[in-house]
Design a protein around this motif. Structure first.
Motif, PDB file in Angstrom:
ATOM      1  N   GLU A 117       0.831  -1.207   0.000  1.00 15.65           N
ATOM      2  CA  GLU A 117       0.000   0.000   0.000  1.00 15.65           C
ATOM      3  C   GLU A 117       0.866   1.258   0.000  1.00 15.65           C
ATOM      4  OE1 GLU A 117      -3.473   2.146   2.727  1.00 15.65           O
ATOM      5  OE2 GLU A 117      -2.790   0.115   3.190  1.00 15.65           O
ATOM      6  N   GLU A 118       1.940   1.229   0.772  1.00 14.22           N
ATOM      7  CA  GLU A 118       2.837   2.378   0.882  1.00 14.22           C
ATOM      8  C   GLU A 118       3.500   2.698  -0.460  1.00 14.22           C
ATOM      9  OE1 GLU A 118       7.078   3.395   3.128  1.00 14.22           O
ATOM     10  OE2 GLU A 118       5.747   1.861   3.951  1.00 14.22           O
ATOM     11  N   VAL A 119       4.017   1.652  -1.120  1.00 10.20           N
ATOM     12  CA  VAL A 119       4.738   1.852  -2.382  1.00 10.20           C
ATOM     13  C   VAL A 119       3.793   2.246  -3.503  1.00 10.20           C
ATOM     14  CG1 VAL A 119       6.071   0.683  -4.181  1.00 10.20           C
ATOM     15  CG2 VAL A 119       6.692   0.377  -1.790  1.00 10.20           C
ATOM     16  N   THR A 120       2.656   1.594  -3.610  1.00 10.55           N
ATOM     17  CA  THR A 120       1.726   1.896  -4.698  1.00 10.55           C
ATOM     18  C   THR A 120       1.115   3.288  -4.557  1.00 10.55           C
ATOM     19  OG1 THR A 120      -0.023   0.705  -3.501  1.00 10.55           O
ATOM     20  CG2 THR A 120       1.186  -0.501  -5.214  1.00 10.55           C
ATOM     21  N   LYS A 121       0.937   3.719  -3.325  1.00  6.72           N
ATOM     22  CA  LYS A 121       0.451   5.083  -3.102  1.00  6.72           C
ATOM     23  C   LYS A 121       1.523   6.089  -3.497  1.00  6.72           C
ATOM     24  CE  LYS A 121      -1.631   8.065   0.426  1.00  6.72           C
ATOM     25  NZ  LYS A 121      -2.054   8.169   1.856  1.00  6.72           N
ATOM     26  N   LEU A 122       2.755   5.767  -3.166  1.00  4.30           N
ATOM     27  CA  LEU A 122       3.875   6.631  -3.520  1.00  4.30           C
ATOM     28  C   LEU A 122       3.986   6.785  -5.034  1.00  4.30           C
ATOM     29  CD1 LEU A 122       6.249   8.163  -2.124  1.00  4.30           C
ATOM     30  CD2 LEU A 122       7.628   6.117  -2.474  1.00  4.30           C
ATOM     31  N   LEU A 123       3.733   5.688  -5.757  1.00  2.14           N
ATOM     32  CA  LEU A 123       3.836   5.689  -7.215  1.00  2.14           C
ATOM     33  C   LEU A 123       2.522   6.053  -7.911  1.00  2.14           C
ATOM     34  CD1 LEU A 123       6.041   2.511  -7.719  1.00  2.14           C
ATOM     35  CD2 LEU A 123       6.743   4.882  -7.948  1.00  2.14           C
ATOM     36  N   ARG A 124       1.495   6.324  -7.121  1.00  2.00           N
ATOM     37  CA  ARG A 124       0.183   6.715  -7.663  1.00  2.00           C
ATOM     38  C   ARG A 124      -0.361   5.659  -8.625  1.00  2.00           C
ATOM     39  NH1 ARG A 124       1.027  13.234  -8.823  1.00  2.00           N
ATOM     40  NH2 ARG A 124       1.755  13.754  -6.731  1.00  2.00           N
ATOM     41  N   MET A 125      -0.450   4.446  -8.132  1.00  2.00           N
ATOM     42  CA  MET A 125      -0.904   3.324  -8.954  1.00  2.00           C
ATOM     43  C   MET A 125      -2.290   2.821  -8.552  1.00  2.00           C
ATOM     44  SD  MET A 125       2.647   1.141  -8.889  1.00  2.00           S
ATOM     45  CE  MET A 125       1.847  -0.266  -9.648  1.00  2.00           C
ATOM     46  N   GLU A 126      -2.934   3.500  -7.600  1.00  2.00           N
ATOM     47  CA  GLU A 126      -4.179   2.977  -7.034  1.00  2.00           C
ATOM     48  C   GLU A 126      -5.267   2.746  -8.084  1.00  2.00           C
ATOM     49  OE1 GLU A 126      -2.713   6.092  -3.913  1.00  2.00           O
ATOM     50  OE2 GLU A 126      -2.652   5.796  -6.094  1.00  2.00           O
ATOM     51  N   ASP A 127      -5.345   3.605  -9.097  1.00  2.00           N
ATOM     52  CA  ASP A 127      -6.447   3.550 -10.064  1.00  2.00           C
ATOM     53  C   ASP A 127      -6.436   2.287 -10.916  1.00  2.00           C
ATOM     54  OD1 ASP A 127      -7.310   5.947  -9.129  1.00  2.00           O
ATOM     55  OD2 ASP A 127      -6.514   7.141 -10.795  1.00  2.00           O
ATOM     56  N   TYR A 128      -5.267   1.693 -11.129  1.00  2.00           N
ATOM     57  CA  TYR A 128      -5.212   0.522 -12.002  1.00  2.00           C
ATOM     58  C   TYR A 128      -4.569  -0.695 -11.338  1.00  2.00           C
ATOM     59  CZ  TYR A 128      -0.509   2.467 -12.838  1.00  2.00           C
ATOM     60  OH  TYR A 128       0.763   2.980 -12.697  1.00  2.00           O
ATOM     61  N   LEU A 129      -4.354  -0.636 -10.047  1.00  2.00           N
ATOM     62  CA  LEU A 129      -3.647  -1.708  -9.350  1.00  2.00           C
ATOM     63  C   LEU A 129      -4.405  -3.031  -9.410  1.00  2.00           C
ATOM     64  CD1 LEU A 129      -1.058  -2.192  -7.731  1.00  2.00           C
ATOM     65  CD2 LEU A 129      -2.346  -1.686  -5.650  1.00  2.00           C
ATOM     66  N   GLN A 130      -5.746  -2.998  -9.457  1.00  2.00           N
ATOM     67  CA  GLN A 130      -6.538  -4.228  -9.481  1.00  2.00           C
ATOM     68  C   GLN A 130      -6.787  -4.740 -10.902  1.00  2.00           C
ATOM     69  OE1 GLN A 130      -7.080  -5.816  -6.753  1.00  2.00           O
ATOM     70  NE2 GLN A 130      -6.395  -4.174  -5.382  1.00  2.00           N
ATOM     71  N   SER A 131      -6.340  -4.023 -11.912  1.00  2.00           N
ATOM     72  CA  SER A 131      -6.516  -4.456 -13.303  1.00  2.00           C
ATOM     73  C   SER A 131      -5.448  -5.470 -13.685  1.00  2.00           C
ATOM     74  CB  SER A 131      -6.433  -3.257 -14.245  1.00  2.00           C
ATOM     75  OG  SER A 131      -7.416  -2.301 -13.938  1.00  2.00           O
ATOM     76  N   LYS A 132      -5.773  -6.326 -14.681  1.00  2.00           N
ATOM     77  CA  LYS A 132      -4.813  -7.309 -15.167  1.00  2.00           C
ATOM     78  C   LYS A 132      -3.650  -6.584 -15.848  1.00  2.00           C
ATOM     79  CE  LYS A 132      -7.476 -10.853 -14.099  1.00  2.00           C
ATOM     80  NZ  LYS A 132      -7.155 -11.763 -12.970  1.00  2.00           N
ATOM     81  N   VAL A 133      -2.459  -7.099 -15.650  1.00  2.00           N
ATOM     82  CA  VAL A 133      -1.264  -6.458 -16.195  1.00  2.00           C
ATOM     83  C   VAL A 133      -1.295  -6.458 -17.719  1.00  2.00           C
ATOM     84  CG1 VAL A 133       1.261  -6.678 -16.389  1.00  2.00           C
ATOM     85  CG2 VAL A 133       0.148  -6.898 -14.161  1.00  2.00           C
ATOM     86  N   ARG A 134      -1.981  -7.433 -18.343  1.00  2.00           N
ATOM     87  CA  ARG A 134      -2.043  -7.469 -19.812  1.00  2.00           C
ATOM     88  C   ARG A 134      -2.743  -6.237 -20.386  1.00  2.00           C
ATOM     89  NH1 ARG A 134      -5.400 -12.078 -18.670  1.00  2.00           N
ATOM     90  NH2 ARG A 134      -7.617 -11.545 -18.694  1.00  2.00           N
ATOM     91  N   THR A 135      -3.486  -5.513 -19.541  1.00  2.00           N
ATOM     92  CA  THR A 135      -4.166  -4.297 -20.020  1.00  2.00           C
ATOM     93  C   THR A 135      -3.308  -3.054 -19.808  1.00  2.00           C
ATOM     94  OG1 THR A 135      -5.243  -3.824 -17.885  1.00  2.00           O
ATOM     95  CG2 THR A 135      -6.367  -5.349 -19.387  1.00  2.00           C
TER      96      THR A 135
END
Length: 308
Positions: A117-135
């Motif tokens: 949670e700490e790293v993904t918030k730092l990198l501002r990835m929250e909007d797509y973190l639950q999406s499949k990486v292929r997208t």
């Protein structure tokens, strides 16, 4: 606050494949909190050096020490201090970004879910973190790879072309993040890149590689007083015809005359003294400007000088 100590020592490292030498006696240090740019043309050996730093390739000669630990003799103790993206991030396309990070987390006892949670918030990835990486776009994959590299709190980050696929806003955000990590948390960073403008904005120092050898090591953030900090200055003169004979008698270093005035290499104190002398000779100085050479200018000049 962190101690500015050496976290990476590369000493006379060489690499041969078969009988073909690839890397020749490369030596450099990386300090805690330093951002170092590894520059060079395609095929110069940058990626080979990074692969040796993470143990993917074994040096033919020389030593690599990470936080004082020899990477060949104490691999596990050394590698725990390094986070890296070499070439493309290794990701599972069929999993979400979050599950990719959980998979990495489960391979280390020192990481908990709060760190994700700490790293993904730092990198501002929250909007797509639950999406499949292929997208994901290439830029989103780069950011996920960086999150993976940062999860275990490394003291060194090795990034191979980290701005690939990022738009200008993404590059700016990455730049701000790396500077924050370096200056506030003491993370040392090596960036291998051809984006010279980005390197100039972010890096404290550079190492230039050509044909497997270091041809330049420079500090981009050199601090010096006015007596030692030499720069190139352009003087704009009104009565240029009058100044020519006077200025040539001053024996100034690297003097170049032009239609509006002249350019010369001086310290700040030297500029002040020269300006006083010109005024004393009733020369009308209407402008003095420091001429900045870009990193690209220096890089191309270094390669050109080496090829002669």
């Amino acid at each position: 606050m962190y101690t500015e100590s050496i976290v990476l020592n590369v000493q006379e490292v060489s690499k041969s494949i078969g009988k073909t030498p690839i890397i020749h006696n490369v030596s450099f240090d990386l300090k805690r909190g330093e951002i170092l740019g590894l520059l060079g043309p395609n095929g110069s050996g940058k990626t080979t050096i990074l692969k040796m730093l993470v143990g993917l390739l074994k040096p033919s000669a020389g030593t690599i020490k990470v936080e004082g630990k020899d990477i060949q003799l104490s691999f596990e103790k050394a590698i725990r201090h390094i986070g890296a993206i070499i070439e493309n991030p290794e990701l599972y396309d069929y999993l979400s970004g979050y599950d990719n990070l959980v998979h990495f987390l489960q391979m280390s006892e020192s990481i908990n879910y709060e760190r994700i949670e700490e790293v993904t918030k730092l990198l501002r990835m929250e909007d797509y973190l639950q999406s499949k990486v292929r997208t994901y776009s290439l830029g989103m994959k780069q950011r996920l790879g960086l999150a993976q590299a940062m999860l275990h709190h490394p003291s060194i980050l090795l990034l191979d072309e980290p701005t690939n696929g990022l738009d200008p806003e993404g590059m700016m955000e990455l730049r701000q993040l790396l500077v924050k990590l370096a200056k506030e948390q003491g993370v040392a960073v090596i960036i291998s890149s051809h984006q010279l403008a980005e390197i100039e904005l972010i890096c404290d120092s550079i190492v230039v590689i050509q044909d497997g050898s270091i041809i330049e090591k420079s500090n981009l953030r050199e601090e010096g007083d006015s007596e030692s900090n030499v720069g190139s200055y352009t003087f704009k003169i009104l009565n240029i015809k009058t100044v020519t004979s006077i200025i040539e008698g001053f024996a100034l270093p690297n003097l170049v005359l032009n239609e509006e005035g002249f350019q010369v290499d001086l310290t700040e104190m030297g500029v002040s003294e020269l300006n006083k002398r010109l005024i004393k000779h009733e020369i009308d100085v209407v402008g003095i400007k420091r001429t900045e050479n870009t990193l690209e200018d220096r890089f191309l000049k270094t390669l050109k000088g080496r090829s002669k």
